[in-house]
Design a protein around this motif. Structure first.
Motif, short mmCIF file in Angstrom:
data_model
loop_
_atom_site.label_atom_id
_atom_site.label_comp_id
_atom_site.label_asym_id
_atom_site.label_seq_id
_atom_site.Cartn_x
_atom_site.Cartn_y
_atom_site.Cartn_z
N GLY A 30 83.60 53.42 75.00
CA GLY A 30 83.63 52.35 75.15
C GLY A 30 83.59 53.03 76.72
O GLY A 30 82.92 53.55 77.60
N ASP A 31 84.34 54.67 76.33
CA ASP A 31 84.15 55.01 77.98
C ASP A 31 82.77 55.90 78.49
O ASP A 31 82.17 55.96 79.23
CB ASP A 31 84.98 56.74 78.06
CG ASP A 31 86.51 56.09 77.78
OD1 ASP A 31 86.71 54.90 77.87
OD2 ASP A 31 87.51 57.21 77.25
N LEU A 32 82.10 56.45 77.26
CA LEU A 32 80.64 57.25 76.79
C LEU A 32 79.92 56.12 77.78
O LEU A 32 78.42 56.34 78.69
CB LEU A 32 80.31 57.83 76.56
CG LEU A 32 81.02 58.75 75.68
CD1 LEU A 32 80.35 58.96 74.44
CD2 LEU A 32 80.92 60.07 76.23
N LEU A 33 79.60 55.45 77.39
CA LEU A 33 79.24 53.54 78.24
C LEU A 33 79.08 53.68 79.58
O LEU A 33 78.65 53.02 80.35
CB LEU A 33 79.38 52.32 77.21
CG LEU A 33 78.69 52.51 75.56
CD1 LEU A 33 79.38 50.72 75.24
CD2 LEU A 33 77.52 52.41 75.38
N HIS A 34 80.99 53.11 80.26
CA HIS A 34 80.66 53.31 81.18
C HIS A 34 80.23 54.39 81.55
O HIS A 34 80.32 54.42 82.73
CB HIS A 34 82.50 53.52 81.22
CG HIS A 34 83.16 53.47 82.99
ND1 HIS A 34 82.73 52.13 83.36
CD2 HIS A 34 83.66 54.16 83.44
CE1 HIS A 34 83.89 52.60 84.72
NE2 HIS A 34 83.73 53.74 84.80
N ALA A 35 80.46 55.78 81.48
CA ALA A 35 79.54 57.11 82.15
C ALA A 35 78.58 57.02 82.66
O ALA A 35 77.65 57.28 83.57
CB ALA A 35 80.37 57.92 81.44
N LYS A 36 77.36 56.09 81.28
CA LYS A 36 76.02 56.65 81.19
C LYS A 36 76.17 55.27 82.85
O LYS A 36 75.28 55.58 83.12
CB LYS A 36 75.83 55.48 79.63
CG LYS A 36 74.53 55.83 80.02
CD LYS A 36 74.19 55.54 78.90
CE LYS A 36 72.56 55.28 78.99
NZ LYS A 36 72.07 54.91 77.50
N ALA A 37 76.80 54.86 82.41
CA ALA A 37 76.46 52.93 83.47
C ALA A 37 76.69 53.63 84.94
O ALA A 37 75.61 53.55 86.31
CB ALA A 37 77.67 52.14 82.75
N ASP A 38 77.40 54.77 84.89
CA ASP A 38 78.14 55.24 86.55
C ASP A 38 76.81 56.15 86.83
O ASP A 38 76.62 55.35 87.51
CB ASP A 38 79.17 55.21 86.40
CG ASP A 38 79.93 56.20 87.26
OD1 ASP A 38 79.73 55.83 88.66
OD2 ASP A 38 79.96 57.48 87.78
N LEU A 39 76.37 57.04 85.50
CA LEU A 39 75.87 57.56 86.32
C LEU A 39 73.79 57.09 86.30
O LEU A 39 73.39 57.39 87.54
CB LEU A 39 74.89 58.79 85.04
CG LEU A 39 76.80 59.81 84.70
CD1 LEU A 39 76.28 60.83 83.31
CD2 LEU A 39 76.65 61.08 86.06
N ALA A 40 74.11 56.50 85.81
CA ALA A 40 72.24 55.59 86.24
C ALA A 40 73.11 54.84 87.33
O ALA A 40 71.77 55.00 88.01
CB ALA A 40 72.22 53.90 84.50
N ALA A 41 74.46 54.19 88.07
CA ALA A 41 74.23 53.95 89.02
C ALA A 41 73.98 55.11 90.02
O ALA A 41 73.26 54.60 91.21
CB ALA A 41 75.59 52.99 89.54
N ARG A 42 75.02 55.57 89.79
CA ARG A 42 74.72 57.06 91.01
C ARG A 42 72.95 57.55 90.62
O ARG A 42 72.02 58.14 91.94
CB ARG A 42 75.10 58.03 90.25
CG ARG A 42 76.82 58.10 90.88
CD ARG A 42 78.01 58.94 90.36
NE ARG A 42 77.76 60.15 90.72
CZ ARG A 42 78.21 61.51 90.42
NH1 ARG A 42 78.30 61.76 89.43
NH2 ARG A 42 77.43 63.04 90.33
N LEU A 43 72.88 57.60 90.00
CA LEU A 43 70.34 58.12 89.46
C LEU A 43 70.12 56.85 90.76
O LEU A 43 69.29 57.34 91.65
CB LEU A 43 70.43 57.90 88.62
CG LEU A 43 68.90 58.20 88.41
CD1 LEU A 43 69.17 59.68 88.98
CD2 LEU A 43 68.63 58.30 86.89
N ALA A 44 70.08 55.52 90.56
CA ALA A 44 69.34 54.59 91.28
C ALA A 44 69.72 54.79 92.92
O ALA A 44 69.05 54.81 93.74
CB ALA A 44 69.58 53.72 91.09
#
Length: 169
Positions: A30-44
């Motif tokens: 769950g933490d990794l999925l949250h981190a991935k979503a956060d990184l994807a948002a930052r990348l966007a």
């Protein structure tokens, strides 16, 4: 009898440990999925910033080219007091030098900003890959433990059957 009871308690302890590990891995996932979503948002966001910076850069270049491209013709009906052509050429040369300097500084700034964004994206991608690798390792460890648990459970059932047959004799 004591031995089977001890083994049963060990099996229960192992099962509880495995269940706790699974719950922990679910939390990590769950933490990794949250981190991935956060990184994807930052990348966007970074990509949007890069697009805006490029657009502003193009507008600035267009404006500078527009300023440099205009030529002014001035005619004065006055007594000659000096070489105005030389003065105007000097002023024009000065402004062209300032415009060229500003253009170079803007290009250097843009390149630096682009490089820093690329480095940050690379770092984020590397972190994501490492995290994905860790999740894969944890999943394979979990599968191995589940297989071992199934094997031990099967062996326990077999031993209980053998014990029951031995006691009935």
């Amino acid at each position: 009898m004591l031995c089977l009871h001890c083994r049963y308690e060990n099996e229960v302890a192992i099962r509880q440990t495995v269940e706790a590990d699974v719950a922990g891995l679910k939390a990590v996932l769950g933490d990794l999925l949250h981190a991935k979503a956060d990184l994807a948002a930052r990348l966007a966001g970074y990509q949007e910033d890069l697009f805006i910076i490029k657009k502003n850069h193009e507008e600035d270049l267009f404006a500078l080219r527009g300023k440099l491209g205009h030529k002014v013709n001035v005619e004065v009906d006055a007594a000659p007091q000096g070489d105005l052509t030389a003065v105007l050429a000097g002023v024009r040369q000065h402004y062209e030098a300032v415009a060229a300097k500003n253009r170079k500084e803007l290009e250097v700034w843009f390149q630096n900003k682009t490089e820093s964004l690329k480095k940050e994206v690379t770092t984020s991608t590397t972190t994501l890959q490492v995290s994905s690798s860790e999740v894969t390792t944890m999943k394979s460890t979990l599968q191995a433990l589940q297989i071992e648990l199934a094997s031990i459970t099967s062996m326990k059932a077999s031993l209980e059957t053998t014990l029951a047959e031995t006691q009935t004799r």
